[in-house]
Write an enzyme that holds these catalytic residues in place. Structure first.
Site, short mmCIF file in Angstrom:
data_model
loop_
_atom_site.label_atom_id
_atom_site.label_comp_id
_atom_site.label_asym_id
_atom_site.label_seq_id
_atom_site.Cartn_x
_atom_site.Cartn_y
_atom_site.Cartn_z
N MET A 4 -38.20 -16.29 71.63
CA MET A 4 -39.31 -15.62 70.95
C MET A 4 -38.97 -15.49 69.47
SD MET A 4 -39.51 -12.60 73.80
CE MET A 4 -40.90 -11.73 73.09
N ILE A 49 -33.72 -9.96 76.64
CA ILE A 49 -32.44 -10.05 75.93
C ILE A 49 -32.65 -9.78 74.44
CG2 ILE A 49 -30.47 -11.54 75.37
CD1 ILE A 49 -31.19 -13.16 77.89
N GLY A 56 -38.15 -10.39 67.73
CA GLY A 56 -37.59 -11.68 68.09
C GLY A 56 -36.40 -11.64 69.04
N SER A 57 -36.41 -12.44 70.08
CA SER A 57 -35.30 -12.52 71.02
C SER A 57 -35.59 -13.60 72.05
CB SER A 57 -35.05 -11.17 71.68
OG SER A 57 -33.83 -11.21 72.37
N ARG A 58 -35.21 -13.35 73.33
CA ARG A 58 -35.48 -14.33 74.37
C ARG A 58 -35.61 -13.64 75.72
NH1 ARG A 58 -30.02 -17.88 75.33
NH2 ARG A 58 -30.47 -17.89 77.55
#
Length: 219
Positions: free
Chosen positions: A99, A157, A187-189
């Site tokens: 993301m 995460i 923002g991340s995943r």
């Protein structure tokens, strides 16, 4: 489209800071021409970027007991067979979605069922694409058991910039596919672990639409 409640405080603080900056510039440079205007334009852009980060789009979704939908917007960066060591302690197919700060950051339940397992893990803030981010970073682990007994695990995460994870589920909750389960800021995943016999419906680098894009179909 509406704005997510997780952003109300941040948007208000950002607006106050930008107003103070612009008032200060106009006070210090009362005869200035281009500098106050440049700061004002920059402030509008910054505020717009913050606001768009917390947008919640209206989407038309369909629900299926056998399809696993994307829990977030982003880009598919991993599709591989791995050994999941926290819950399953065995092989699963992992699909990871990165993301960016420009994506919608709402997280949705990928399938309907009951929250069989939930755990929050404090941790590091490695960049989201780091190989150890899924095991060393701050994260949550959620396992949903479907009505047919199939279990799907997914993780929120945190990354280098995303240092705040929100979740709205707990063990024992009954959840519906494509309903909101949490939020990751900046923002991340998200990693999803599905059975090996599930039919993968996406490819690497595909763009996903949270609560809409079908990632896999259960046998």
């Amino acid at each position: 489209m509406k704005l997510h409640r997780e952003g109300y405080t941040i948007m208000a603080i950002t607006a106050i800071i930008l107003i103070i900056i612009n008032l200060g510039i106009n006070y210090l440079l009362p005869d200035g021409y281009w500098i106050p205007r440049l700061v004002l334009i920059g402030s509008i852009i910054v505020f717009f970027l913050v606001v768009q980060f917390f947008r919640v789009p209206t989407r038309v979704v369909h629900k299926s007991d056998r399809e696993i939908v994307a829990p977030c917007d982003g880009k598919v960066v991993v599709i591989e067979e791995v050994v999941e060591t926290e819950y399953f302690k065995g092989p699963r197919r992992q699909i990871s979605i990165f993301m960016s700060p420009l994506n919608v950051h709402v997280n949705w339940n990928p399938i309907s069922g009951v929250i069989q397992y939930f755990k929050y893990h404090p941790g590091l803030y490695l960049v989201a694409w780091h190989p150890k981010s899924s095991t060393d970073n701050e994260r949550t682990t959620v396992v949903i058991r479907t009505i047919e007994g199939v279990e799907v695990l997914f993780r929120q995460i945190a990354g280098a910039a995303a240092r705040r994870i929100r979740w709205y589920v707990k063990e024992g909750d009954k959840v519906e596919q494509s309903t909101e389960m949490g939020f990751i800021k900046f923002g991340s995943r998200v990693d999803i672990f599905v059975p090996l016999d599930a039919e993968i419906k996406v490819n690497l680098q595909d763009k996903t639409v949270g609560s809409v894009t079908v990632l896999a179909q259960l046998k």
